[in-house]
Scaffold this active site. Structure first.
Site, PDB file in Angstrom:
ATOM      1  N   ASP A 139       0.815  -1.204   0.000  1.00  9.83           N
ATOM      2  CA  ASP A 139       0.000   0.000   0.000  1.00  9.83           C
ATOM      3  C   ASP A 139       0.855   1.264   0.000  1.00  9.83           C
ATOM      4  OD1 ASP A 139      -2.229  -1.643   0.170  1.00  9.83           O
ATOM      5  OD2 ASP A 139      -2.249  -1.583   2.368  1.00  9.83           O
ATOM      6  N   LYS A 140       0.242   2.347  -0.435  1.00 13.68           N
ATOM      7  CA  LYS A 140       0.923   3.651  -0.490  1.00 13.68           C
ATOM      8  C   LYS A 140       1.592   3.990   0.840  1.00 13.68           C
ATOM      9  CE  LYS A 140      -0.080   8.594  -0.798  1.00 13.68           C
ATOM     10  NZ  LYS A 140      -1.141   9.619  -0.953  1.00 13.68           N
TER      11      LYS A 140
END
Length: 307
Positions: A139-140
């Protein structure tokens, strides 16, 4: 052009067409599906349906004509990226928190892929223009290790190892509450949250098996530092599984509490260990990435105030 078919079962009787397809096609937004409906690209029992609120019936056969993706030109950008290892077949990079792994609609710049394209002459092409070289994602707001394929042969080999669950992927996470057990396994299927398409959840329908192993590293007053090992790799798996057992990740803006105490920029989750078989040499390789400074500072603060 791709045509997909869906056969409606009794449990989906009277469901809206656009809602049904947005659940079935998790990678497509509801607005995109609605546009396909308006353009007559979706048929029920051989007849085009242009009403997005159309109620489906049991035993309906839905055909959706998915257009070819737009041809995009992703630009290389001179963005610093920490490379842990590199050879002719692959790279291992340490992604910082806040960096998106690959471009997506509305976000075609500043990603890890943009940075890799500047650094590398060649990346695998299996995942197309938007995701060259990307074998798996984090994820970011998750930091840590990712493997990147430079050619299609390496990509296929690494992807097969992911499928076989033979890659060693360990994460460090800080969660709310005190976990009583020293270690445990969470085995619960994950799919799109039926009440919020932006979230994943433990659900029985339209889901995939998901297994996370964890062990406690340290306990603080009201918090626990854990190591989580992935057996499967579902979207948001650790975040969803820890929330499922009532220990959401500290700083998680999606699955954690709405009020965040420590003014964090995202969940406290770091991909620390990555081990796999080299696609060409066949030897097992394993890499480690130290916790980023913001993570270690928070742990030090908890040690000083919450032990």
């Amino acid at each position: 052009m791709d045509i997909q078919k869906f056969f409606v079962d009794d449990m989906d009787e009277e469901k809206r067409l656009d809602l049904y397809l947005s659940d079935a096609l998790a990678d497509m937004s509801r607005s995109f599906i609605q546009k396909l409906i308006e353009k007559g690209k979706i048929k029920i029992n051989g007849k085009p349906i242009k009403i997005k609120k159309h109620k489906i019936k049991a035993n309906d056969v839905i055909e959706i004509e998915i257009p070819e993706p737009e041809r995009l030109k992703i630009e290389a950008e001179n963005i610093p990226v920490e490379i842990i290892y590199e050879d002719d077949d692959l790279l291992v990079v340490n992604k910082p928190q806040g960096m998106v792994v690959h471009p997506a609609p509305g976000n075609y710049q500043g990603t890890l892929v943009n940075a890799l394209m500047y650094h590398c002459k060649n990346l695998s092409s299996i995942n197309g223009v938007i995701r060259p070289g990307i074998v798996h994602r984090i994820d970011k707001d998750t930091s840590g290790l990712l493997m990147v394929a430079k050619n299609d042969q390496a990509h296929k080999c690494l992807a097969e190892q992911l499928k076989e669950h033979s890659i060693n992927r360990k994460y460090i996470a800080l969660v709310y509450g005190n976990i009583k057990e020293e270690k445990g396994t969470i085995q619960a299927p994950i799919g799109r949250d039926p009440n919020n398409r932006l979230k994943m959840a433990v659900v029985e329908r339209n889901s995939k098996d998901a297994i996370t192993h964890f062990r406690v590293l340290k306990r603080f007053k009201g918090y626990t530092l854990i190591e989580a090992k992935l057996e499967t790799g579902r979207t948001h798996q650790i975040r969803v599984h820890m929330t499922y057992i009532n220990h959401p990740l500290v700083g998680d803006p999606v699955y954690g509490p709405s009020k965040q105490k420590f003014r964090l920029k995202g969940q406290m989750l770091h991909a620390k260990t990555l081990g796999f078989r080299h696609p060409a040499k066949g030897t097992f390789m394993e890499f480690q990435a130290d916790l980023p400074d913001y993570f270690t500072k928070l742990i030090k603060m908890l040690e000083d105030k919450y032990m």
